[in-house]
Design a protein around this motif. Structure first.
Motif, PDB file in Angstrom:
ATOM      1  N   ARG A   1       0.823  -1.195   0.000  1.00 11.49           N
ATOM      2  CA  ARG A   1       0.000   0.000   0.000  1.00 11.49           C
ATOM      3  C   ARG A   1       0.868   1.260   0.000  1.00 11.49           C
ATOM      4  NH1 ARG A   1      -5.056   0.429   3.867  1.00 11.49           N
ATOM      5  NH2 ARG A   1      -6.025  -0.597   2.113  1.00 11.49           N
ATOM      6  N   LEU A   2       1.946   1.212   0.763  1.00 10.94           N
ATOM      7  CA  LEU A   2       2.857   2.341   0.813  1.00 10.94           C
ATOM      8  C   LEU A   2       3.452   2.593  -0.570  1.00 10.94           C
ATOM      9  CD1 LEU A   2       3.627   4.067   3.265  1.00 10.94           C
ATOM     10  CD2 LEU A   2       5.835   2.896   3.258  1.00 10.94           C
ATOM     11  N   ASN A   3       3.857   1.484  -1.225  1.00 14.88           N
ATOM     12  CA  ASN A   3       4.382   1.589  -2.582  1.00 14.88           C
ATOM     13  C   ASN A   3       3.392   2.279  -3.498  1.00 14.88           C
ATOM     14  OD1 ASN A   3       6.906   0.651  -2.457  1.00 14.88           O
ATOM     15  ND2 ASN A   3       6.395  -1.482  -2.923  1.00 14.88           N
ATOM     16  N   LYS A   4       2.138   1.883  -3.355  1.00 20.20           N
ATOM     17  CA  LYS A   4       1.093   2.422  -4.219  1.00 20.20           C
ATOM     18  C   LYS A   4       0.958   3.927  -4.008  1.00 20.20           C
ATOM     19  CE  LYS A   4      -1.991  -0.612  -5.640  1.00 20.20           C
ATOM     20  NZ  LYS A   4      -2.970  -1.654  -5.349  1.00 20.20           N
ATOM     21  N   ILE A   5       1.019   4.327  -2.746  1.00 24.27           N
ATOM     22  CA  ILE A   5       0.890   5.754  -2.455  1.00 24.27           C
ATOM     23  C   ILE A   5       2.060   6.529  -3.049  1.00 24.27           C
ATOM     24  CG2 ILE A   5       0.902   7.476  -0.596  1.00 24.27           C
ATOM     25  CD1 ILE A   5      -0.650   5.365   1.071  1.00 24.27           C
ATOM     26  N   TYR A   6       3.274   5.982  -2.868  1.00 22.00           N
ATOM     27  CA  TYR A   6       4.445   6.620  -3.466  1.00 22.00           C
ATOM     28  C   TYR A   6       4.269   6.745  -4.976  1.00 22.00           C
ATOM     29  CZ  TYR A   6       7.302   6.474   0.743  1.00 22.00           C
ATOM     30  OH  TYR A   6       7.800   6.696   1.988  1.00 22.00           O
ATOM     31  N   LEU A   7       3.772   5.662  -5.560  1.00 22.24           N
ATOM     32  CA  LEU A   7       3.592   5.619  -7.017  1.00 22.24           C
ATOM     33  C   LEU A   7       2.655   6.731  -7.461  1.00 22.24           C
ATOM     34  CD1 LEU A   7       4.362   3.827  -9.440  1.00 22.24           C
ATOM     35  CD2 LEU A   7       2.130   2.749  -9.183  1.00 22.24           C
ATOM     36  N   ILE A   8       1.538   6.857  -6.760  1.00 23.54           N
ATOM     37  CA  ILE A   8       0.539   7.862  -7.142  1.00 23.54           C
ATOM     38  C   ILE A   8       1.120   9.264  -6.989  1.00 23.54           C
ATOM     39  CG2 ILE A   8      -1.677   8.884  -6.467  1.00 23.54           C
ATOM     40  CD1 ILE A   8      -2.593   6.000  -5.828  1.00 23.54           C
ATOM     41  N   ILE A   9       1.834   9.493  -5.880  1.00 20.42           N
ATOM     42  CA  ILE A   9       2.426  10.813  -5.663  1.00 20.42           C
ATOM     43  C   ILE A   9       3.439  11.129  -6.759  1.00 20.42           C
ATOM     44  CG2 ILE A   9       3.944  12.157  -4.136  1.00 20.42           C
ATOM     45  CD1 ILE A   9       2.601  10.758  -1.776  1.00 20.42           C
ATOM     46  N   PHE A  10       4.282  10.144  -7.058  1.00 22.53           N
ATOM     47  CA  PHE A  10       5.288  10.317  -8.099  1.00 22.53           C
ATOM     48  C   PHE A  10       4.629  10.630  -9.439  1.00 22.53           C
ATOM     49  CE2 PHE A  10       7.767   8.279 -11.510  1.00 22.53           C
ATOM     50  CZ  PHE A  10       8.919   9.055 -11.421  1.00 22.53           C
ATOM     51  N   PHE A  11       3.567   9.875  -9.722  1.00 21.35           N
ATOM     52  CA  PHE A  11       2.849  10.035 -10.976  1.00 21.35           C
ATOM     53  C   PHE A  11       2.272  11.446 -11.084  1.00 21.35           C
ATOM     54  CE2 PHE A  11      -1.040   9.479 -13.532  1.00 21.35           C
ATOM     55  CZ  PHE A  11      -0.470   8.950 -14.672  1.00 21.35           C
ATOM     56  N   LEU A  12       1.577  11.885 -10.036  1.00 15.85           N
ATOM     57  CA  LEU A  12       0.950  13.204 -10.052  1.00 15.85           C
ATOM     58  C   LEU A  12       1.996  14.307 -10.191  1.00 15.85           C
ATOM     59  CD1 LEU A  12      -1.903  12.934  -7.409  1.00 15.85           C
ATOM     60  CD2 LEU A  12      -2.061  12.961  -9.906  1.00 15.85           C
ATOM     61  N   LEU A  13       3.103  14.157  -9.442  1.00 14.89           N
ATOM     62  CA  LEU A  13       4.148  15.167  -9.487  1.00 14.89           C
ATOM     63  C   LEU A  13       4.726  15.288 -10.895  1.00 14.89           C
ATOM     64  CD1 LEU A  13       6.342  14.981  -6.269  1.00 14.89           C
ATOM     65  CD2 LEU A  13       5.093  16.934  -7.211  1.00 14.89           C
ATOM     66  N   SER A  14       5.018  14.137 -11.512  1.00 12.69           N
ATOM     67  CA  SER A  14       5.647  14.212 -12.832  1.00 12.69           C
ATOM     68  C   SER A  14       4.677  14.770 -13.861  1.00 12.69           C
ATOM     69  CB  SER A  14       6.190  12.848 -13.256  1.00 12.69           C
ATOM     70  OG  SER A  14       5.277  11.847 -12.963  1.00 12.69           O
TER      71      SER A  14
END
Lengths: 627, 138
Positions: B6-19
Motif C-alpha cells: 500500500r505504501l508503494n502504491k501511495i508513493y507511485l501515485i504521488i510520483f505520478f501526479l508530481l511528474s
C-alpha cells in the motif's frame, strides 16, 4: 456562392417530417440495444443475448440499406440526400455520399458498432466475459442511437420533391476519402469493443482467455486506426493541395490522441504475461476509448478554432460532451474502486518490461503535449473569450526530441547486453555521450541535422542487426516487432528529412515560359480546357527538367457545375527521394497563371514506412490466432 | 507485505501526479511561446499595437477590394463591418478564397502604412468545405 434555396432546416419554409420507415428502424434498434443490456445483466449467459445482437445488426443493416436506396434512386425529398447528392453525381460517389456528412457517418459508426458486437459474439461465443462486454457495448450503442435520432437524424424529409440535390462536396469526390471515414469509424468502434473487454476484466478478473481476445481486439483496433490516419494523410497530400501530409490542425490532432493512447495500450498488453502493472493497462484501455469519444465531440461540436470549422448544431456538442462525461465518470469510478484488487507489480530496473514502462511514459507525454496544444485554444476561448491558435512549431519542437527518446528506448531494448550495466560501462557511456555533445556543439550542426544523423545511425544499426540475424539464424525472432520498430525509425527519418530539405516557390508563368528553381527547370507547356460529366476543368501541362531526366505532369483546376465550387487537382511526380508538386493558382489578365511549385523530400519513404508498419501490426495481431 | 504494498502504491501515485504536474508546467510554458492570437480588424485597432509579433487576422474579404498588383502580389481589405484593414500577400491564393467570404491571414503589421503583411492566407471553410460567411452580430 449560394447553394440553391434551402440549406438548413431552420431557414426552410417547407415543412419537414420524419420518414416513418427509417425512424421506426432506428427506434427499434434502440429498443433492442436496451433489451440486450437488460438481458446480459440478468442472465449469466444465454443464447438469447447473442440472437438479439444478431437481430440488432440486421435491423441496422436494413436501416442503412434503406438510406442507400434513397441515394441511388435520387430521392431528394430526403434532406440528407438533397444536401449531399445530385443527379449528375457518378454512382460510385452516390454510394459514398452516404457517409459524406455528419448524420450518415454517425449512422455508419452505429452500424459498425453493432457489427463488431456481432463479430465479437460469434468469434468468442460462450466466453464468461461476454455478457458484461455485451452489456457495455449495448449501453454505448443505446446512447449513440438516441443521439442519432434526436440530434442527427438522417431520415427527415421535405413534403415536396426537389428536382435536384445540392451535390456532394467536390473535395470529397475522391476515392481515398471514400474509404477514409469508414476506416476511421471502424477504428473508433473497435476500441469500444476493447474497452468493453477491459470493463469485463475488472468485474471477473483477467484470465488467459480474456487476454487473448483483448490482444486480438487491441491489435485490430490499432491497425485500423493507423490505417485511417494514413489514408487521411495521403488524401491531404494529394487532394487538399496544401503540399503537406500533416498540419497539426486540431481535427488531425484529436485523432492522434486515441492513437497514441492505443499505441501505449497495445504495448502495455505485453506486460500481461506476468501481470505486471495490470492497473496501468486497464487505465490505458479506458483512456483510449474515452479519447475516441472526445475526438468525435471535438470534431462535431464546432468548438474548434480551426480552418476546418465543422460548425454544427450546438446541441450535438452538448450531447456528446455529456456522453463523454457519463462514460468517463462511470469507467473511471469503476477503475478506482476495482483497481485495488488488481495485482500490480513493478518491473525490475532496466529490464525489458522497465523499458516498456518508460516507452509508455514517453508516449503519454507526447499525448499530453498534443492534448494541451489542441484543447488550450478552446479553454481560452470559452473562459477568456480570447481566440488564438497554436503554431505547428509548438508540436514539432516538443515532440521531435521525445520521438528520438522513444526510438532510443526501443532500439536499446533489442540489445540486451547493453542493459547489463556495471560501473565501467556506465562511465564509458556517459563519457562518450559528453564527447558527442561537445563535437556537435563545436561543429555548430543544427538540432534538426543532429536528429537526422542520429535517426540514420539507428536505422542502419537496426537494419544491420536484422540482416545479421537473418543470415545466421535464417529467421528473425519476433519479426513483426523488429520490422514495426524499423519502420517507425524509417518514418521518423523521412519526416525529419522532409522538414529539413523541402522547398517551394510561388511564381507566375505564361504558356511556353520556364523558371529555374533548386537545380530544376519547370516549363508550362500548355493550358487546355476540358469538360467532364459534373465539372469543367482547366488542365495545365508542365515539364520538369532535373539533371538528365525529364518528367511531365498535369495540374488541374476544376469548376463543379452545381454550386460552382473550385478545386485543385495537384500534379505530382513521385520518386523515392523527392516529389515534384505543382498547384495551379489563378489566371491573370495577361494570360499567365500563378503556380506553387514545391520539391518535397521523403514523401514516398513516409508512405512506404507507414505501409510496412501497418503490415507489421497486422502480422503481429493475427499470427497467434491462426485466422 | 500488504502494508508495504500500500505504501508503494501511495508513493507511485504521488510520483505520478508530481511528474504529470511538472510536465504540464513545461508544456504550458512552451505553449505560450507559440500562441498566434486571432484578431479582427477592430481588435487590432483598439489595442495599442506597437508589437511586431505575428498574429492571425480574421474577417471577411470586402467586396470589390481584391487587387492584383505586380508579380504575384495581391492586396485586399479584411473587414469585420466596423473596421477595415488592408492585407498585402504574395503567393498563390487558396481555392476557397473569394470576396465576401471568411479569411484568416497570418502575418504581421506594417505600422507605417497601416497594412498587414501576410505570409499565409487560409480561407475559412465549413464541414462541407464551403467558404464560411461570417455572421454580423449587432
Amino acid at each position: 456562392m449560394t447553394k440553391t434555396t434551402c440549406l438548413s432546416k431552420s431557414r426552410c419554409k417547407i415543412n419537414i417530417q420524419p420518414d416513418f420507415f427509417g425512424n421506426i428502424l432506428l427506434s427499434f434498434s434502440a429498443f433492442l440495444s436496451a433489451l440486450i443490456f437488460v438481458v446480459s445483466l440478468s442472465k449469466k449467459h444465454s443464447n438469447f443475448g447473442t440472437k438479439l445482437v444478431l437481430a440488432n445488426f440486421a435491423t441496422l443493416i436494413i436501416c442503412c440499406g434503406y438510406l442507400f436506396l434513397q441515394f441511388l434512386e435520387d430521392n431528394f425529398s430526403f434532406i440528407y440526400v438533397f444536401e449531399n447528392s445530385s443527379i449528375l453525381l457518378p454512382t460510385f460517389y452516390k454510394i459514398s455520399a452516404f457517409w459524406s456528412a455528419h448524420e450518415g457517418s454517425f449512422l455508419l459508426m452505429i452500424l459498425f458498432l453493432s457489427g463488431s458486437m456481432f463479430i465479437n459474439n460469434s468469434f468468442f461465443s460462450g466466453q464468461v466475459w461476454m455478457p458484461i462486454s455485451n452489456a457495455t457495448l449495448s449501453f454505448i450503442l443505446f446512447f449513440y442511437l438516441v443521439f442519432q435520432i434526436f440530434t442527427s437524424n438522417p431520415f427527415l424529409t421535405f413534403d415536396v420533391l426537389p428536382n435536384n440535390g445540392t451535390d456532394l462536396n467536390p473535395l470529397l469526390q475522391d476515392p481515398l476519402l471514400v474509404i477514409h471515414p469508414p476506416v476511421l469509424f471502424a477504428g473508433y468502434v473497435f476500441y469500444a469493443v476493447t474497452f468493453s473487454l477491459v470493463i469485463a476484466g475488472m468485474f471477473i478478473g483477467f484470465d488467459k482467455k480474456l487476454f487473448q481476445s483483448l490482444k486480438l481486439w487491441a491489435g485490430v483496433s490499432w491497425f485500423t486506426l493507423t490505417f485511417a490516419i494514413l489514408l487521411g494523410s495521403i488524401w491531404a497530400y494529394y487532394e487538399l493541395g496544401w503540399g503537406g501530409y500533416w498540419f497539426w490542425d486540431p481535427v488531425e490532432n484529436v485523432v492522434l490522441l486515441p492513437w497514441l493512447a492505443g499505441t501505449a495500450f497495445t504495448h502495455s498488453l505485453i506486460f500481461s504475461k506476468n501481470k505486471i502493472l495490470l492497473s496501468w493497462m486497464v487505465f490505458l484501455g479506458i483512456s483510449t476509448f474515452l479519447l475516441t469519444i472526445l475526438a468525435s465531440f471535438v470534431v462535431r461540436s464546432g468548438v474548434l478554432n480551426s480552418v476546418h470549422s465543422f460548425a454544427s448544431d450546438p446541441s450535438r456538442g452538448v450531447f456528446l460532451l455529456s456522453l463523454f462525461g457519463v462514460f468517463a465518470f462511470a469507467s473511471l469510478a469503476l477503475f478506482f474502486s476495482k483497481s485495488v484488487f488488481l495485482q500490480s507489480e513493478w518491473p525490475k530496473l532496466l529490464s525489458k518490461q522497465y523499458l516498456l514502462v518508460l516507452n509508455n511514459v514517453v508516449l503519454l507525454a507526447i499525448l499530453l503535449i498534443v492534448f494541451l496544444g489542441t484543447l488550450y485554444p478552446i479553454v481560452t476561448e470559452v473562459f477568456y473569450g480570447q481566440k488564438l491558435s497554436i503554431g505547428p512549431n509548438y508540436f514539432s519542437s516538443l515532440i521531435t526530441p521525445l520521438v528520438l527518446i522513444l526510438i532510443t528506448l526501443f532500439s536499446v531494448e533489442q540489445f540486451p547486453n547493453l542493459l547489463k550495466i556495471n560501473k565501467r560501462k556506465f562511465l564509458l557511456g556517459v563519457l562518450s555521450i559528453a564527447l558527442v555533445v561537445i563535437i556537435i556543439d563545436f561543429l555548430k550542426i543544427s538540432a534538426l541535422s543532429v536528429g537526422l544523423y542520429f535517426v540514420a545511425l539507428v536505422l542502419s544499426i537496426l537494419l544491420l542487426k536484422a540482416l545479421v540475424e537473418l543470415a545466421t539464424k535464417r529467421q528473425i525472432n519476433i519479426a513483426h516487432k523488429v520490422f514495426g520498430h524499423l519502420s517507425v525509425v524509417l518514418l521518423t527519418f523521412a519526416v525529419i528529412a522532409n522538414h529539413q530539405f523541402s522547398e517551394s516557390l510561388d511564381v507566375r508563368l505564361k504558356p511556353g515560359e520556364e523558371v529555374e528553381f533548386s537545380n530544376t527547370v519547370v516549363r508550362l507547356d500548355s493550358v487546355d480546357v476540358e469538360g467532364e460529366m459534373n465539372f469543367d476543368t482547366v488542365v495545365a501541362n508542365f515539364s520538369i527538367q532535373s539533371g538528365e531526366t525529364q518528367s511531365n505532369l498535369k495540374s488541374e483546376k476544376r469548376v463543379y457545375k452545381i454550386g460552382g465550387v473550385i478545386t485543385s487537382e495537384t500534379g505530382i511526380v513521385s520518386t523515392v527521394q523527392r516529389d515534384y508538386h505543382i498547384v495551379l493558382g489563378d489566371r491573370f489578365q495577361d494570360g499567365s497563371w500563378s503556380i506553387r511549385y514545391s520539391i518535397n523530400y521523403g514523401i514516398m519513404l513516409i508512405w512506404i514506412s507507414s505501409i510496412l508498419l501497418l503490415f507489421s501490426m497486422l502480422y503481429g495481431t493475427i499470427r497467434r490466432h491462426g485466422y | 507485505m500488504i502494508r508495504k504494498n500500500r505504501l508503494n502504491k501511495i508513493y507511485l501515485i504521488i510520483f505520478f501526479l508530481l511528474s504529470v504536474g511538472l510536465i504540464t508546467f513545461f508544456i504550458l510554458r512552451a505553449l505560450e511561446k507559440n500562441i498566434d492570437l486571432y484578431l479582427t480588424p477592430s481588435e487590432v485597432k483598439a489595442a495599442d499595437f506597437n508589437q511586431f509579433d505575428d498574429f492571425k487576422l480574421g474577417g471577411m474579404v470586402k467586396v470589390g477590394s481584391l487587387q492584383k498588383l505586380e508579380g504575384l502580389e495581391i492586396s485586399f481589405i479584411v473587414t469585420d463591418f466596423q473596421s477595415e484593414m488592408t492585407v498585402i500577400y504574395e503567393g498563390v491564393l487558396p481555392n476557397l478564397f473569394k470576396e465576401n467570404s471568411g479569411v484568416v491571414a497570418t502575418g504581421s503589421l506594417n505600422p507605417e502604412q497601416n497594412q498587414f503583411i501576410a505570409t499565409e492566407i487560409l480561407a475559412k471553410h465549413d464541414e462541407n468545405y464551403m467558404p464560411v460567411k461570417i455572421e454580423v452580430q449587432n
